[in-house]
Design a protein around this motif. Structure first.
Motif, PDB file in Angstrom:
ATOM      1  N   GLY A   1       2.884  -5.279  18.391  1.00  0.00           N
ATOM      2  CA  GLY A   1       3.602  -6.524  18.187  1.00  0.00           C
ATOM      3  C   GLY A   1       3.186  -7.285  16.938  1.00  0.00           C
ATOM      4  N   GLU A   2       2.235  -6.737  16.200  1.00  0.00           N
ATOM      5  CA  GLU A   2       1.751  -7.386  14.977  1.00  0.00           C
ATOM      6  C   GLU A   2       2.286  -6.636  13.762  1.00  0.00           C
ATOM      7  N   ASN A   3       2.829  -7.362  12.791  1.00  0.00           N
ATOM      8  CA  ASN A   3       3.346  -6.731  11.577  1.00  0.00           C
ATOM      9  C   ASN A   3       2.204  -6.371  10.648  1.00  0.00           C
ATOM     10  N   ARG A   4       2.242  -5.148  10.145  1.00  0.00           N
ATOM     11  CA  ARG A   4       1.212  -4.651   9.227  1.00  0.00           C
ATOM     12  C   ARG A   4       1.894  -3.929   8.069  1.00  0.00           C
ATOM     13  N   THR A   5       1.173  -3.752   6.994  1.00  0.00           N
ATOM     14  CA  THR A   5       1.666  -2.959   5.868  1.00  0.00           C
ATOM     15  C   THR A   5       0.937  -1.627   5.880  1.00  0.00           C
ATOM     16  N   ALA A   6       1.703  -0.552   5.901  1.00  0.00           N
ATOM     17  CA  ALA A   6       1.139   0.794   5.869  1.00  0.00           C
ATOM     18  C   ALA A   6       1.422   1.411   4.510  1.00  0.00           C
ATOM     19  N   ILE A   7       0.626   2.391   4.170  1.00  0.00           N
ATOM     20  CA  ILE A   7       0.933   3.226   3.013  1.00  0.00           C
ATOM     21  C   ILE A   7       1.379   4.561   3.560  1.00  0.00           C
ATOM     22  N   ARG A   8       2.555   4.973   3.135  1.00  0.00           N
ATOM     23  CA  ARG A   8       3.079   6.290   3.515  1.00  0.00           C
ATOM     24  C   ARG A   8       2.966   7.197   2.301  1.00  0.00           C
ATOM     25  N   ILE A   9       2.495   8.394   2.543  1.00  0.00           N
ATOM     26  CA  ILE A   9       2.266   9.349   1.456  1.00  0.00           C
ATOM     27  C   ILE A   9       3.126  10.583   1.709  1.00  0.00           C
ATOM     28  N   ALA A  10       4.079  10.811   0.817  1.00  0.00           N
ATOM     29  CA  ALA A  10       4.923  12.007   0.889  1.00  0.00           C
ATOM     30  C   ALA A  10       4.253  13.104   0.074  1.00  0.00           C
ATOM     31  N   VAL A  11       4.208  14.306   0.632  1.00  0.00           N
ATOM     32  CA  VAL A  11       3.581  15.447  -0.037  1.00  0.00           C
ATOM     33  C   VAL A  11       4.678  16.364  -0.564  1.00  0.00           C
ATOM     34  N   TYR A  12       4.578  16.703  -1.837  1.00  0.00           N
ATOM     35  CA  TYR A  12       5.548  17.586  -2.490  1.00  0.00           C
ATOM     36  C   TYR A  12       4.908  18.932  -2.764  1.00  0.00           C
ATOM     37  N   VAL A  13       5.673  19.993  -2.530  1.00  0.00           N
ATOM     38  CA  VAL A  13       5.179  21.366  -2.667  1.00  0.00           C
ATOM     39  C   VAL A  13       5.723  21.982  -3.945  1.00  0.00           C
ATOM     40  N   HIS A  14       4.839  22.657  -4.673  1.00  0.00           N
ATOM     41  CA  HIS A  14       5.209  23.327  -5.921  1.00  0.00           C
ATOM     42  C   HIS A  14       4.733  24.771  -5.847  1.00  0.00           C
TER      43      HIS A  14
ATOM     44  N   THR B   1      -3.270  30.520  -2.854  1.00  0.00           N
ATOM     45  CA  THR B   1      -2.125  31.211  -2.250  1.00  0.00           C
ATOM     46  C   THR B   1      -0.862  31.077  -3.101  1.00  0.00           C
ATOM     47  N   GLY B   2      -0.993  30.426  -4.280  1.00  0.00           N
ATOM     48  CA  GLY B   2       0.164  30.270  -5.166  1.00  0.00           C
ATOM     49  C   GLY B   2       0.985  29.024  -4.887  1.00  0.00           C
ATOM     50  N   ILE B   3       0.408  28.074  -4.164  1.00  0.00           N
ATOM     51  CA  ILE B   3       1.105  26.832  -3.833  1.00  0.00           C
ATOM     52  C   ILE B   3       0.259  25.665  -4.317  1.00  0.00           C
ATOM     53  N   ASP B   4       0.900  24.694  -4.968  1.00  0.00           N
ATOM     54  CA  ASP B   4       0.221  23.459  -5.353  1.00  0.00           C
ATOM     55  C   ASP B   4       0.947  22.309  -4.664  1.00  0.00           C
ATOM     56  N   ILE B   5       0.254  21.201  -4.481  1.00  0.00           N
ATOM     57  CA  ILE B   5       0.867  20.018  -3.879  1.00  0.00           C
ATOM     58  C   ILE B   5       0.586  18.793  -4.734  1.00  0.00           C
ATOM     59  N   SER B   6       1.464  17.823  -4.624  1.00  0.00           N
ATOM     60  CA  SER B   6       1.269  16.506  -5.224  1.00  0.00           C
ATOM     61  C   SER B   6       1.768  15.488  -4.211  1.00  0.00           C
ATOM     62  N   CYS B   7       1.566  14.207  -4.508  1.00  0.00           N
ATOM     63  CA  CYS B   7       1.977  13.202  -3.527  1.00  0.00           C
ATOM     64  C   CYS B   7       2.546  11.967  -4.196  1.00  0.00           C
ATOM     65  N   ALA B   8       3.276  11.192  -3.401  1.00  0.00           N
ATOM     66  CA  ALA B   8       3.853   9.928  -3.851  1.00  0.00           C
ATOM     67  C   ALA B   8       3.659   8.901  -2.738  1.00  0.00           C
ATOM     68  N   PRO B   9       2.926   7.814  -3.031  1.00  0.00           N
ATOM     69  CA  PRO B   9       2.721   6.778  -2.022  1.00  0.00           C
ATOM     70  C   PRO B   9       3.803   5.692  -2.068  1.00  0.00           C
ATOM     71  N   THR B  10       4.106   5.127  -0.913  1.00  0.00           N
ATOM     72  CA  THR B  10       5.015   3.982  -0.818  1.00  0.00           C
ATOM     73  C   THR B  10       4.469   3.015   0.226  1.00  0.00           C
ATOM     74  N   PHE B  11       4.862   1.756   0.123  1.00  0.00           N
ATOM     75  CA  PHE B  11       4.507   0.766   1.137  1.00  0.00           C
ATOM     76  C   PHE B  11       5.574   0.769   2.216  1.00  0.00           C
ATOM     77  N   SER B  12       5.156   0.449   3.435  1.00  0.00           N
ATOM     78  CA  SER B  12       6.094   0.340   4.545  1.00  0.00           C
ATOM     79  C   SER B  12       5.613  -0.744   5.497  1.00  0.00           C
ATOM     80  N   ASP B  13       6.519  -1.603   5.930  1.00  0.00           N
ATOM     81  CA  ASP B  13       6.186  -2.618   6.928  1.00  0.00           C
ATOM     82  C   ASP B  13       6.372  -2.005   8.307  1.00  0.00           C
ATOM     83  N   ILE B  14       5.303  -2.055   9.120  1.00  0.00           N
ATOM     84  CA  ILE B  14       5.354  -1.473  10.458  1.00  0.00           C
ATOM     85  C   ILE B  14       4.861  -2.509  11.463  1.00  0.00           C
ATOM     86  N   SER B  15       5.082  -2.232  12.745  1.00  0.00           N
ATOM     87  CA  SER B  15       4.613  -3.104  13.811  1.00  0.00           C
ATOM     88  C   SER B  15       3.642  -2.314  14.681  1.00  0.00           C
ATOM     89  N   ILE B  16       2.437  -2.853  14.851  1.00  0.00           N
ATOM     90  CA  ILE B  16       1.431  -2.238  15.716  1.00  0.00           C
ATOM     91  C   ILE B  16       1.043  -3.261  16.761  1.00  0.00           C
TER      92      ILE B  16
END
Length: 98
Positions: A73-86, A56-71
């Motif tokens: 009541g327990e602290n966990r490390t999540a990976i958040r992935i931002a999607v970029y549109v080109h 459709t003429g669109i490409d995507i890429s991504c960038a991962p980051t770490f994030s501390d979250i609570s699930i």
């Protein structure tokens, strides 16, 4: 910020459909994963979504980051992935290969 929460049990094809739909709608796409299985499913989904979008003429890429979250009541490390549109440029006579 809203996140697509991806788990190890998420269907990559379903997540890919959600990613592609959000990209087409112009909605920012951010995913959140906890655990290696969830990250695996998210990356598979990105690859599938990319296959949906490139024709459709669109490409995507991504960038991962770490994030501390609570699930629960327990602290966990999540990976958040931002999607970029080109937007892909349409081929011109000058750039085509003969």
């Amino acid at each position: 910020m809203e996140f697509l929460k991806v788990s190890s049990k998420s269907s990559p094809a379903s997540v890919a459909g959600a990613i592609a739909g959000m990209v087409k709608d112009g909605t920012p796409v951010n995913m959140q994963c906890v655990g290696a299985g969830a990250v695996n499913q998210a990356i598979k989904a990105l690859a599938i979504a990319r296959g949906f979008l490139i024709p459709t003429g669109i490409d995507i890429s991504c960038a991962p980051t770490f994030s501390d979250i609570s699930i629960g009541g327990e602290n966990r490390t999540a990976i958040r992935i931002a999607v970029y549109v080109h937007r892909l440029a349409a081929p011109t006579a000058e750039t085509s290969v003969e």
